[in-house]
Write an enzyme that holds these catalytic residues in place. Structure first.
Site, PDB file in Angstrom:
ATOM      1  N   GLY A   1       0.682  -1.096   0.076  1.00  0.00           N
ATOM      2  CA  GLY A   1      -0.040  -0.052  -0.148  1.00  0.00           C
ATOM      3  C   GLY A   1       0.972   1.427   0.025  1.00  0.00           C
ATOM      4  O   GLY A   1       0.414   2.392  -0.457  1.00  0.00           O
TER       5      GLY A   1
ATOM      6  N   GLU B   1       1.339   1.827  -3.462  1.00  0.00           N
ATOM      7  CA  GLU B   1       0.182   2.652  -3.942  1.00  0.00           C
ATOM      8  C   GLU B   1       0.022   4.088  -3.741  1.00  0.00           C
ATOM      9  O   GLU B   1      -0.442   4.938  -4.451  1.00  0.00           O
ATOM     10  CB  GLU B   1      -1.062   1.954  -3.412  1.00  0.00           C
ATOM     11  CG  GLU B   1      -1.338   0.550  -4.307  1.00  0.00           C
ATOM     12  CD  GLU B   1      -2.088  -0.527  -3.677  1.00  0.00           C
ATOM     13  OE1 GLU B   1      -3.124  -0.630  -4.595  1.00  0.00           O
ATOM     14  OE2 GLU B   1      -2.344  -0.440  -2.566  1.00  0.00           O
TER      15      GLU B   1
END
Length: 270
Positions: A121, A124
Site C-alpha cells: 500500500g 500505491e
C-alpha cells in the site's frame, strides 16, 4: 501561511510558503496505514484541496520507511469484518483508504519524497503521487500476492500506466522487492537523492511548480490524468477547451505581460 503547522499523532501537516508537507508519522510501524492514519491522510488531501494558497504537496515518511502498506493487524481485519455492501460503497463512492481508492480526485500536484521502504500500500501511495524521488537505499515492491491478496487500492490500475503493462505485471505477480536503481531505470522514480538532500530536492521541485500559474498547473494535471486510457479524439477536445478557459484568466494576462516585459509574473490563481 509560512510556518503554519498542524500536528497529529499519526501525521504531521505543515505549510511552507505554498507547499504542504505531509509526513506519515508511525515510524515504529514503518508508517503502515491503519484506520486512524488513513483518515488523517484523507483529511490532509481535503485540506490541500480546500486551500487555494497551497499549490503543491510533498508526501514523505517519518523514520526509516516511507510506508510499509496496510497495517495487517488493524486495517485488513476491519475490511474482512465489514459487510460486502460497505466495502462496495467505499470502492465505488469513496473516498476510499487514504484517498487513493474509491475514485478520490485531487488536482494539486503531489511529490512523493520516498525516504525508505515503499511497499504494498505504500507503493500505491507513491503511485497516487504525480512525481516520485527517492533515496538510493529505498526498496520497492507489491508483496500483496505473497500473502493471498493483490494490490487493491490503485496498484493494479496505476502502476501499468506509470511503468508499462509488462513490467507492472511482472512486479505484481511475482511480488518481488526491487531496489532504487531499478525504480529509476523503469521510470517509477524520476531521481535518486542522498538522504540528507531528499527534502531539499523535493522543496526545490515544489517551488518550481508553485511559481507557475496555479490554475494552469491544476488544469494540466487534470487533463493528463483524464486522457489516460482514452482515445485521442476524446481527450484533445477537453484539452483544447481547458486551454481556452485558461486564455480568459487573469493569470494568463499577468503571464503575457511578464513575457513582454521580462519580469516574473505574480500569479494569483484567478
Amino acid at each position: 501561511m509560512t510556518g503554519r503547522a498542524i500536528v497529529s499523532e499519526v501525521l504531521k501537516f505543515e505549510v511552507r510558503n505554498r507547499t504542504a508537507v505531509v509526513t506519515l508519522n508511525r515510524p515504529e510501524q514503518r508508517n503502515a496505514v491503519d484506520l486512524e492514519l488513513s483518515a488523517a491522510i484523507l483529511a490532509a488531501w481535503d485540506r490541500i484541496k480546500a486551500d487555494p494558497e497551497i499549490r503543491v504537496a510533498i508526501l514523505t515518511g517519518a523514520g526509516p520507511a516511507f510506508c510499509a502498506g496496510a497495517d495487517l493487524k488493524k486495517l485488513i481485519p476491519h475490511i474482512r469484518a465489514a459487510s460486502d455492501a460497505e466495502n462496495r460503497r467505499r470502492a465505488w463512492e469513496g473516498p476510499g483508504w487514504a484517498g487513493i481508492s474509491g475514485g478520490y480526485t485531487i488536482n494539486t500536484p503531489i511529490i512523493a519524497a520516498i525516504n525508505g521502504d515503499c511497499i504494498a500500500g505504500g507503493h500505491e501511495l507513491a503511485e497516487f503521487c504525480d512525481i516520485r524521488i527517492a533515496v538510493p537505499h529505498a526498496r520497492f515492491g507489491h508483496q500483496e500476492i505473497k500473502w493471498g491478496l493483490m494490490p487493491g487500492d490503485g496498484g493494479c490500475s496505476r502502476l501499468p500506466r506509470i511503468i508499462g503493462l509488462g513490467r507492472a505485471m511482472e512486479l505484481i505477480l511475482t511480488g518481488r522487492i526491487y531496489d532504487a536503481d531499478e525504480a529509476l531505470r523503469i521510470g517509477f522514480v524520476s531521481k535518486l537523492v542522498q538522504p540528507q538532500d531528499l527534502m531539499h530536492e523535493a522543496m526545490v521541485m515544489a517551488d518550481a511548480i508553485a511559481r507557475n500559474a496555479p490554475l494552469a498547473v491544476r488544469a494540466a494535471k487534470q487533463t493528463v490524468l483524464r486522457g489516460i486510457g482514452r482515445p485521442l479524439h476524446d481527450n484533445i477536445p477537453f484539452e483544447t477547451e481547458t486551454f481556452s478557459y485558461l486564455c480568459k484568466t487573469e493569470d494568463w494576462t499577468r503571464g503575457q505581460q511578464a513575457f513582454l516585459t521580462g519580469e516574473k509574473p505574480d500569479f494569483q490563481g484567478k
